[in-house]
Motif scaffolding. Structure first.
Motif, short mmCIF file in Angstrom:
data_model
loop_
_atom_site.label_atom_id
_atom_site.label_comp_id
_atom_site.label_asym_id
_atom_site.label_seq_id
_atom_site.Cartn_x
_atom_site.Cartn_y
_atom_site.Cartn_z
N SER A 19 -13.04 -3.50 36.25
CA SER A 19 -13.58 -2.90 37.48
C SER A 19 -13.01 -1.51 37.70
CB SER A 19 -13.27 -3.79 38.70
OG SER A 19 -13.91 -5.04 38.56
N LEU A 20 -12.91 -0.75 36.60
CA LEU A 20 -12.39 0.62 36.63
C LEU A 20 -13.58 1.57 36.47
CD1 LEU A 20 -9.62 2.15 36.68
CD2 LEU A 20 -9.79 2.26 34.18
N PRO A 21 -13.81 2.46 37.43
CA PRO A 21 -14.95 3.37 37.33
C PRO A 21 -14.73 4.44 36.27
CG PRO A 21 -13.65 3.90 39.27
CD PRO A 21 -13.04 2.66 38.68
N VAL A 22 -15.35 4.24 35.12
CA VAL A 22 -15.19 5.13 33.98
C VAL A 22 -16.55 5.65 33.54
CG1 VAL A 22 -14.60 5.22 31.52
CG2 VAL A 22 -13.02 4.16 33.14
N ASN A 23 -16.65 6.96 33.36
CA ASN A 23 -17.87 7.57 32.83
C ASN A 23 -17.65 7.92 31.36
OD1 ASN A 23 -19.29 7.57 35.31
ND2 ASN A 23 -18.17 9.40 35.97
N VAL A 24 -18.51 7.41 30.50
CA VAL A 24 -18.43 7.67 29.06
C VAL A 24 -19.50 8.68 28.69
CG1 VAL A 24 -18.63 6.66 26.75
CG2 VAL A 24 -17.53 5.36 28.60
N SER A 25 -19.11 9.71 27.91
CA SER A 25 -20.06 10.76 27.55
C SER A 25 -19.79 11.24 26.13
CB SER A 25 -19.95 11.94 28.53
OG SER A 25 -18.65 12.51 28.48
N GLY A 26 -20.66 12.13 25.65
CA GLY A 26 -20.50 12.71 24.33
C GLY A 26 -21.30 11.97 23.28
N ILE A 27 -21.64 12.68 22.17
CA ILE A 27 -22.27 12.02 21.05
C ILE A 27 -21.25 11.06 20.43
CG2 ILE A 27 -23.91 13.88 20.56
CD1 ILE A 27 -22.04 14.87 18.36
N ALA A 28 -21.74 10.05 19.73
CA ALA A 28 -20.86 8.97 19.27
C ALA A 28 -19.60 9.43 18.54
CB ALA A 28 -21.67 7.99 18.41
N PRO A 29 -19.68 10.38 17.60
CA PRO A 29 -18.46 10.76 16.88
C PRO A 29 -17.50 11.62 17.69
CG PRO A 29 -20.44 11.27 15.61
CD PRO A 29 -20.87 11.01 17.01
N LEU A 81 -19.03 7.85 10.90
CA LEU A 81 -18.59 8.50 12.14
C LEU A 81 -19.40 7.99 13.33
CD1 LEU A 81 -18.27 12.24 10.99
CD2 LEU A 81 -16.54 10.44 10.88
N MET A 82 -20.70 7.87 13.15
CA MET A 82 -21.56 7.39 14.24
C MET A 82 -21.22 5.95 14.61
SD MET A 82 -23.74 9.77 15.25
CE MET A 82 -25.23 8.96 15.86
N ARG A 83 -21.02 5.10 13.60
CA ARG A 83 -20.74 3.69 13.87
C ARG A 83 -19.38 3.50 14.53
NH1 ARG A 83 -18.17 -0.53 11.68
NH2 ARG A 83 -17.42 0.67 9.88
N ILE A 84 -18.36 4.14 13.99
CA ILE A 84 -17.01 4.02 14.54
C ILE A 84 -16.96 4.60 15.96
CG2 ILE A 84 -14.65 4.92 14.33
CD1 ILE A 84 -15.13 2.61 12.47
N GLY A 85 -17.60 5.76 16.13
CA GLY A 85 -17.61 6.39 17.44
C GLY A 85 -18.30 5.53 18.48
N LYS A 86 -19.41 4.89 18.09
CA LYS A 86 -20.12 4.04 19.04
C LYS A 86 -19.29 2.81 19.39
CE LYS A 86 -24.63 1.98 19.98
NZ LYS A 86 -24.08 0.80 20.66
N ARG A 87 -18.55 2.27 18.43
CA ARG A 87 -17.67 1.14 18.72
C ARG A 87 -16.67 1.51 19.81
NH1 ARG A 87 -14.23 -2.19 14.85
NH2 ARG A 87 -14.03 -3.23 16.86
N VAL A 88 -16.10 2.70 19.69
CA VAL A 88 -15.11 3.14 20.66
C VAL A 88 -15.75 3.36 22.03
CG1 VAL A 88 -13.55 5.03 21.30
CG2 VAL A 88 -13.51 4.09 18.98
N GLN A 89 -16.88 4.05 22.07
CA GLN A 89 -17.54 4.30 23.35
C GLN A 89 -17.96 2.99 24.03
OE1 GLN A 89 -20.69 7.18 22.49
NE2 GLN A 89 -19.37 8.81 23.23
N ASP A 90 -18.52 2.07 23.25
CA ASP A 90 -18.89 0.76 23.82
C ASP A 90 -17.64 0.01 24.29
OD1 ASP A 90 -21.51 1.29 23.27
OD2 ASP A 90 -21.64 0.01 21.49
#
Length: 437
Positions: free
Chosen positions: A343-353, A324-333
């Motif tokens: 060049s889209l202003p996007v804020n990423v948040s939350g724990i990896a999963p 869950l941690m690895r897959i979630g981090k792939r998505v967030q990254d």
């Protein structure tokens, strides 16, 4: 042409107030007038709608309940066997004790367990126990903790008290006015706010309630400071692990932060989608449950405990949290990389999963709705969140992130051309509570 799901949803709104049983599953929260709404079957990370179209689910994935994926074969096999043996009887199911002992083994600070069948219900049980144990009424809280009167009463005195904790726009109709003044909100990682509450109301605080982790990691001083404050004023520290539990480890997220509560509440992930909830606590607090009335026939059926046992054992044996941690981090990254490229202003948040992104523009909600529409056209259920499951494969993540890269660029172009609303084939998704007419 209207889909079968949308046609059925129009029928549902005539016979069910609000259309669905869960606000988070209303199609208006995703893509009004276009969302498939209902499913025929679900397996792994895929969902098939009433029209027979199969989608990859890269959104809430059962609202975080199906941590192993939809229809996990091991959990389902255990449940089917329990059903064949009889899911209800005049006698109690022995699996209750087995599950309680497993949960206590995973959480050595805890001594006793009570069970429920839903997260909000379990949180209400925890508050009843805390009030019974302390003989006090007031509650300080941070975060979202369900729909029950004890929680919604925060909006009785100040109608925006729950904004940022739950959803904006919540009315308190039906909540007794006599509960006004009992709830005191504080913000996550703001120790000074809970310090002020304890200073003003410490002698009347029954509980301090919070999620151990939310959209960001807890500051060490914050979470340890809350523990110290609870001890100082004699309040019960309740960690709501309904969402955070079994994501970053095989147990409560609080185990990773070195701070033990007096009560921890679990639901969702502990039973992979079957109704189950657990309230763990220290004996000094939990024994107060015998001095008040907490009881329900539905809490004695067998399927919930059996599903939880099968889920938790598989979770631990396969180190599901690492996936869950690895897959979630792939998505967030992937979100962050695609946003940078576009060049889209996007804020990423939350724990990896349990990841989230927000498009930081005035037309951000319109753009998010268009994102969902464009993903749906590609056979993917998506919004601005992703709840990872054991069933998600790297190939599925690849497919999703390829689409994200393309869509983020298209969103940037649409925003620049002021064409977002023109490209939407229906209304903008709701971002808060809104009564349906």
């Amino acid at each position: 042409m209207s889909s079968t799901g949308q046609t059925l949803y129009r029928r549902a709104r005539k016979v069910m107030p609000g259309g669905t049983q869960l606000l988070s599953k209303r199609p208006e929260m995703f893509l009004p007038e276009q969302w498939p709404t209902y499913y025929k079957s679900a397996k792994g990370a895929e969902v098939t709608d009433l029209d027979g179209k199969t989608y990859l689910d890269m959104s809430f994935c059962g609202i975080g309940a199906t941590v192993l994926g939809f229809a996990d074969p091991d959990v389902n096999a255990a449940v089917k066997a329990a059903i064949d043996l009889g899911s209800m009887s005049t006698l109690n199911c022995a699996e209750d004790i087995e599950l309680a002992e497993l949960l206590i083994e995973q959480h050595p600070w805890a001594d006793m367990v009570r069970f429920g069948r839903a997260g909000g219900e379990a949180m209400a049980i925890s508050i009843r126990i805390a009030r019974a144990a302390t003989g006090r009424d007031m509650v300080a809280f941070c975060g979202y903790h369900g729909w029950h009167d004890w929680y919604l009463s925060a909006n009785l005195g100040e109608t925006t008290a729950l904004d940022g904790h739950l959803l904006p726009g919540l009315d308190t109709k039906g909540v007794p006015r006599g509960l006004a003044g009992l709830m005191h909100p504080f913000h996550y990682n703001k120790l000074d706010e809970i310090e002020a509450i304890v200073a003003a109301h410490g002698e009347r605080l029954a509980a301090i309630v919070m999620e151990p982790v939310r959209s960001s990691e807890p500051d060490t001083d914050f979470i340890k400071g809350v523990r110290t404050l609870a001890d100082r004023c004699g309040a019960v520290l309740v960690f709501d692990e309904v969402t955070s539990g079994f994501r970053i480890n095989s147990g409560g997220a609080h185990l990773a932060y070195g701070v033990d509560p007096d009560i921890a509440v679990f639901a969702k992930a502990i039973s992979n989608g079957f109704p189950m909830a657990a309230i763990l606590g220290r004996a000094s607090v939990m024994d107060a449950a015998q001095e008040t009335f907490i009881s329900s026939t539905a809490w004695t059926e067998r399927v919930g405990p059996v599903a939880a046992l099968a889920t938790l054992r598989k979770h631990r044996e396969l180190n599901v949290h690492k996936h869950l941690m690895r897959i979630g981090k792939r998505v967030q990254d992937g979100w962050a990389d695609a946003a940078r490229e576009a060049s889209l202003p996007v804020n990423v948040s939350g724990i990896a999963p349990l990841g989230h992104f927000a498009i930081d523009l005035p037309e951000g909600q319109e753009a998010r709705t268009l994102f969902t529409q464009m993903m749906l056209d590609r056979g993917i259920l998506a919004n601005a969140s992703f709840y990872a499951t054991w069933a998600h494969t790297d190939a599925q993540i690849d497919r999703y992130l390829e689409a994200v890269n393309v869509i983020f660029r298209e969103l940037r172009s649409a925003i620049d051309q002021k064409a977002v609303r023109q490209l939407l084939r229906g209304p903008v998704a709701h971002s808060g509570f809104k009564r349906l007419t």
